[in-house]
Motif scaffolding. Structure first.
Motif, PDB file in Angstrom:
ATOM      1  N   ASP A   1      47.735   0.045  -8.345  1.00 35.23           N
ATOM      2  CA  ASP A   1      49.011   0.233  -9.048  1.00 35.23           C
ATOM      3  C   ASP A   1      50.057  -0.801  -8.642  1.00 35.23           C
ATOM      4  O   ASP A   1      50.831  -1.274  -9.477  1.00 35.23           O
ATOM      5  CB  ASP A   1      49.542   1.643  -8.791  1.00 35.23           C
ATOM      6  CG  ASP A   1      48.694   2.710  -9.470  1.00 35.23           C
ATOM      7  OD1 ASP A   1      47.926   2.345 -10.381  1.00 35.23           O
ATOM      8  OD2 ASP A   1      48.794   3.889  -9.080  1.00 35.23           O
ATOM      9  N   VAL A   2      50.082  -1.143  -7.344  1.00 38.30           N
ATOM     10  CA  VAL A   2      51.085  -2.108  -6.878  1.00 38.30           C
ATOM     11  C   VAL A   2      50.832  -3.478  -7.479  1.00 38.30           C
ATOM     12  O   VAL A   2      51.762  -4.176  -7.907  1.00 38.30           O
ATOM     13  CB  VAL A   2      51.095  -2.184  -5.339  1.00 38.30           C
ATOM     14  CG1 VAL A   2      52.029  -3.306  -4.872  1.00 38.30           C
ATOM     15  CG2 VAL A   2      51.546  -0.862  -4.744  1.00 38.30           C
ATOM     16  N   LEU A   3      49.578  -3.891  -7.538  1.00 39.77           N
ATOM     17  CA  LEU A   3      49.265  -5.203  -8.100  1.00 39.77           C
ATOM     18  C   LEU A   3      49.525  -5.226  -9.610  1.00 39.77           C
ATOM     19  O   LEU A   3      49.971  -6.238 -10.152  1.00 39.77           O
ATOM     20  CB  LEU A   3      47.807  -5.553  -7.802  1.00 39.77           C
ATOM     21  CG  LEU A   3      47.523  -7.050  -7.579  1.00 39.77           C
ATOM     22  CD1 LEU A   3      48.354  -7.586  -6.437  1.00 39.77           C
ATOM     23  CD2 LEU A   3      46.052  -7.283  -7.302  1.00 39.77           C
TER      24      LEU A   3
ATOM     25  N   PHE B   1      52.354  -6.588   0.067  1.00 39.26           N
ATOM     26  CA  PHE B   1      51.967  -7.953   0.423  1.00 39.26           C
ATOM     27  C   PHE B   1      51.982  -8.130   1.934  1.00 39.26           C
ATOM     28  O   PHE B   1      51.019  -8.632   2.535  1.00 39.26           O
ATOM     29  CB  PHE B   1      52.911  -8.958  -0.242  1.00 39.26           C
ATOM     30  CG  PHE B   1      52.701 -10.377   0.204  1.00 39.26           C
ATOM     31  CD1 PHE B   1      51.692 -11.150  -0.341  1.00 39.26           C
ATOM     32  CD2 PHE B   1      53.520 -10.942   1.177  1.00 39.26           C
ATOM     33  CE1 PHE B   1      51.494 -12.474   0.078  1.00 39.26           C
ATOM     34  CE2 PHE B   1      53.333 -12.252   1.596  1.00 39.26           C
ATOM     35  CZ  PHE B   1      52.319 -13.016   1.043  1.00 39.26           C
ATOM     36  N   VAL B   2      53.056  -7.718   2.572  1.00 42.03           N
ATOM     37  CA  VAL B   2      53.199  -7.896   4.019  1.00 42.03           C
ATOM     38  C   VAL B   2      52.160  -7.071   4.773  1.00 42.03           C
ATOM     39  O   VAL B   2      51.549  -7.547   5.738  1.00 42.03           O
ATOM     40  CB  VAL B   2      54.628  -7.528   4.458  1.00 42.03           C
ATOM     41  CG1 VAL B   2      54.724  -7.471   5.981  1.00 42.03           C
ATOM     42  CG2 VAL B   2      55.627  -8.548   3.914  1.00 42.03           C
TER      43      VAL B   2
ATOM     44  N   ILE C   1      59.405 -11.376  -8.005  1.00 37.69           N
ATOM     45  CA  ILE C   1      58.307 -10.535  -7.523  1.00 37.69           C
ATOM     46  C   ILE C   1      58.707  -9.765  -6.266  1.00 37.69           C
ATOM     47  O   ILE C   1      58.544  -8.554  -6.170  1.00 37.69           O
ATOM     48  CB  ILE C   1      57.063 -11.389  -7.241  1.00 37.69           C
ATOM     49  CG1 ILE C   1      56.479 -11.930  -8.550  1.00 37.69           C
ATOM     50  CG2 ILE C   1      55.999 -10.598  -6.470  1.00 37.69           C
ATOM     51  CD1 ILE C   1      55.483 -13.047  -8.362  1.00 37.69           C
ATOM     52  N   PHE C   2      59.290 -10.480  -5.298  1.00 36.74           N
ATOM     53  CA  PHE C   2      59.575  -9.844  -4.014  1.00 36.74           C
ATOM     54  C   PHE C   2      60.892  -9.071  -4.000  1.00 36.74           C
ATOM     55  O   PHE C   2      61.200  -8.411  -3.006  1.00 36.74           O
ATOM     56  CB  PHE C   2      59.531 -10.888  -2.888  1.00 36.74           C
ATOM     57  CG  PHE C   2      58.130 -11.317  -2.554  1.00 36.74           C
ATOM     58  CD1 PHE C   2      57.206 -10.405  -2.070  1.00 36.74           C
ATOM     59  CD2 PHE C   2      57.720 -12.624  -2.745  1.00 36.74           C
ATOM     60  CE1 PHE C   2      55.905 -10.779  -1.773  1.00 36.74           C
ATOM     61  CE2 PHE C   2      56.427 -13.016  -2.453  1.00 36.74           C
ATOM     62  CZ  PHE C   2      55.515 -12.090  -1.963  1.00 36.74           C
TER      63      PHE C   2
ATOM     64  N   ARG D   1      43.073 -10.757  -2.866  1.00 36.92           N
ATOM     65  CA  ARG D   1      43.716 -10.469  -4.148  1.00 36.92           C
ATOM     66  C   ARG D   1      45.065 -11.164  -4.293  1.00 36.92           C
ATOM     67  O   ARG D   1      45.508 -11.434  -5.410  1.00 36.92           O
ATOM     68  CB  ARG D   1      43.870  -8.962  -4.343  1.00 36.92           C
ATOM     69  CG  ARG D   1      44.755  -8.264  -3.297  1.00 36.92           C
ATOM     70  CD  ARG D   1      44.722  -6.782  -3.523  1.00 36.92           C
ATOM     71  NE  ARG D   1      45.609  -6.063  -2.609  1.00 36.92           N
ATOM     72  CZ  ARG D   1      45.898  -4.772  -2.746  1.00 36.92           C
ATOM     73  NH1 ARG D   1      45.374  -4.080  -3.741  1.00 36.92           N
ATOM     74  NH2 ARG D   1      46.705  -4.176  -1.897  1.00 36.92           N
ATOM     75  N   TRP D   2      45.715 -11.486  -3.158  1.00 40.05           N
ATOM     76  CA  TRP D   2      46.986 -12.219  -3.244  1.00 40.05           C
ATOM     77  C   TRP D   2      46.749 -13.693  -3.535  1.00 40.05           C
ATOM     78  O   TRP D   2      47.601 -14.367  -4.125  1.00 40.05           O
ATOM     79  CB  TRP D   2      47.804 -12.012  -1.977  1.00 40.05           C
ATOM     80  CG  TRP D   2      48.258 -10.586  -1.842  1.00 40.05           C
ATOM     81  CD1 TRP D   2      47.780  -9.633  -0.999  1.00 40.05           C
ATOM     82  CD2 TRP D   2      49.260  -9.938  -2.638  1.00 40.05           C
ATOM     83  NE1 TRP D   2      48.426  -8.441  -1.202  1.00 40.05           N
ATOM     84  CE2 TRP D   2      49.341  -8.590  -2.204  1.00 40.05           C
ATOM     85  CE3 TRP D   2      50.106 -10.349  -3.674  1.00 40.05           C
ATOM     86  CZ2 TRP D   2      50.221  -7.673  -2.764  1.00 40.05           C
ATOM     87  CZ3 TRP D   2      50.986  -9.434  -4.233  1.00 40.05           C
ATOM     88  CH2 TRP D   2      51.045  -8.121  -3.782  1.00 40.05           C
ATOM     89  N   LEU D   3      45.597 -14.223  -3.114  1.00 40.84           N
ATOM     90  CA  LEU D   3      45.214 -15.574  -3.547  1.00 40.84           C
ATOM     91  C   LEU D   3      44.998 -15.581  -5.052  1.00 40.84           C
ATOM     92  O   LEU D   3      45.404 -16.517  -5.751  1.00 40.84           O
ATOM     93  CB  LEU D   3      43.929 -16.019  -2.838  1.00 40.84           C
ATOM     94  CG  LEU D   3      43.987 -16.324  -1.341  1.00 40.84           C
ATOM     95  CD1 LEU D   3      42.583 -16.571  -0.818  1.00 40.84           C
ATOM     96  CD2 LEU D   3      44.884 -17.518  -1.054  1.00 40.84           C
TER      97      LEU D   3
END
Length: 308
Positions: A207-209, A29-30, A19-20, A191-193
């Motif tokens: 789009d990124v997600l 994310f950051v 992913i990263f 949303r990252w949870l």
């Protein structure tokens, strides 16, 4: 609401690194988690992945080691922890301190002026994505800063040519098991949870997600990646099953005591040694504290040294 992906765990070591490695995902994310103004991100570390025949039991303590560097000079360590460890926060602090020290050593080699070292020294932050709870309360996202005790003033630093100060230290914990649809945090963080917790999104993903989610689709993986994921998953399942058994054994009282009368003394001693080995291994791996082990063995913490 069911899981988004049935056949994959988003916080598996191989998956997180996949992913990263996508720097657009890493940047978003950051930016979301740390509220940092940045235009680009570069993966410095995080390509090292288990080989199929690696020893998960010994390697697992360094399962995830991701370092992202932003164009505003900040560096972010991303750590993922599946099982709760007594010394996990100590480990995070060790990683952070080591990275700061490594940065100083690199600057020493490249800078002639000593003052330039401090001028260019970047802040280092940590994001900890954990599958077990570490803190009391219902807050799923916990942010730790350095602040003055009475005035609550945050300690910040200048970095190189930046005109704005940046936080000297920032550590963010995402406790996945505390996720609820009713959380009131900024959805850019929530949303990252949902992403790493494999939950259904409660808002339309951008789009990124969507791009990050596509990385979880096994149909997009190479044959080698699929084989590696299957092997690593098998090894980790075995490791966790063994650990769960060991923890249950450690919790049971009197493994060597209270046995039916008449059993051979040697057998009782053997079980006592087995119990000792289990407790010492759990202590070394950071799953229980020295105080708990000492209490179980009915000895002082200082006496533990002879077993380590």
């Amino acid at each position: 609401m069911g899981e988004r992906h049935k056949n994959i765990k988003p916080i598996n070591d191989l998956v997180v690194k996949k992913i990263f490695r996508n720097e657009e995902v890493a940047l978003q994310f950051v930016k979301d988690i740390f509220d940092l103004p940045a235009k680009s991100a570069k993966l410095i570390e995080g390509n090292q992945i288990f080989t199929a025949n690696s020893n998960v039991a010994s390697d697992f303590n360094i399962a995830v080691d991701i370092l992202v560097e932003l164009d505003n000079h900040a560096q972010v360590i991303i750590e993922v922890q599946l099982a709760k460890q007594v010394f996990f926060i100590n480990r995070i602090w060790a990683y952070l301190c080591k990275q700061v020290n490594d940065n100083i050593e690199k600057l020493k080699q490249n800078e002639d002026e000593k003052l330039a070292i401090y001028k260019k020294l970047p802040p280092v932050y940590v994001a900890a994505i954990v599958d077990q709870n570490y803190f009391d309360g219902d807050e799923a996202i916990s942010t730790f800063l350095i602040k003055e005790e009475s005035r609550n003033t945050e300690l910040k630093m200048y970095v190189d040519s930046n005109t704005k100060k940046m936080p000297l230290l920032k550590i963010v914990f995402l406790e996945l098991k505390k996720y609820k649809e009713s959380l009131n945090n900024d959805y850019k963080k929530i949303r990252w949870l949902e992403f790493f917790g494999n939950k259904q999104y409660t808002s339309e993903p951008d789009d990124v997600l969507v791009q990050a989610d596509n990385l979880l689709n096994l149909r997009n993986w190479s044959k080698e990646e699929k084989l590696m994921y299957d092997e690593i998953t098998r090894q980790q399942d075995h490791y966790w099953a063994s650990l769960a058994y060991a923890q249950e054994e450690a919790r049971a009282t009197g493994l060597a005591e209270g046995r039916a009368e008449g059993r051979a003394e040697g057998r009782a001693e053997g079980r006592a040694e087995e119990r000792l080995d289990i407790l010492i291994n759990l202590l070394k791996d950071g799953y229980i504290s020295p105080e708990v082990v000492a209490e179980k063995l009915n000895i002082s913490v200082d006496e533990l040294d002879k077993y380590l």
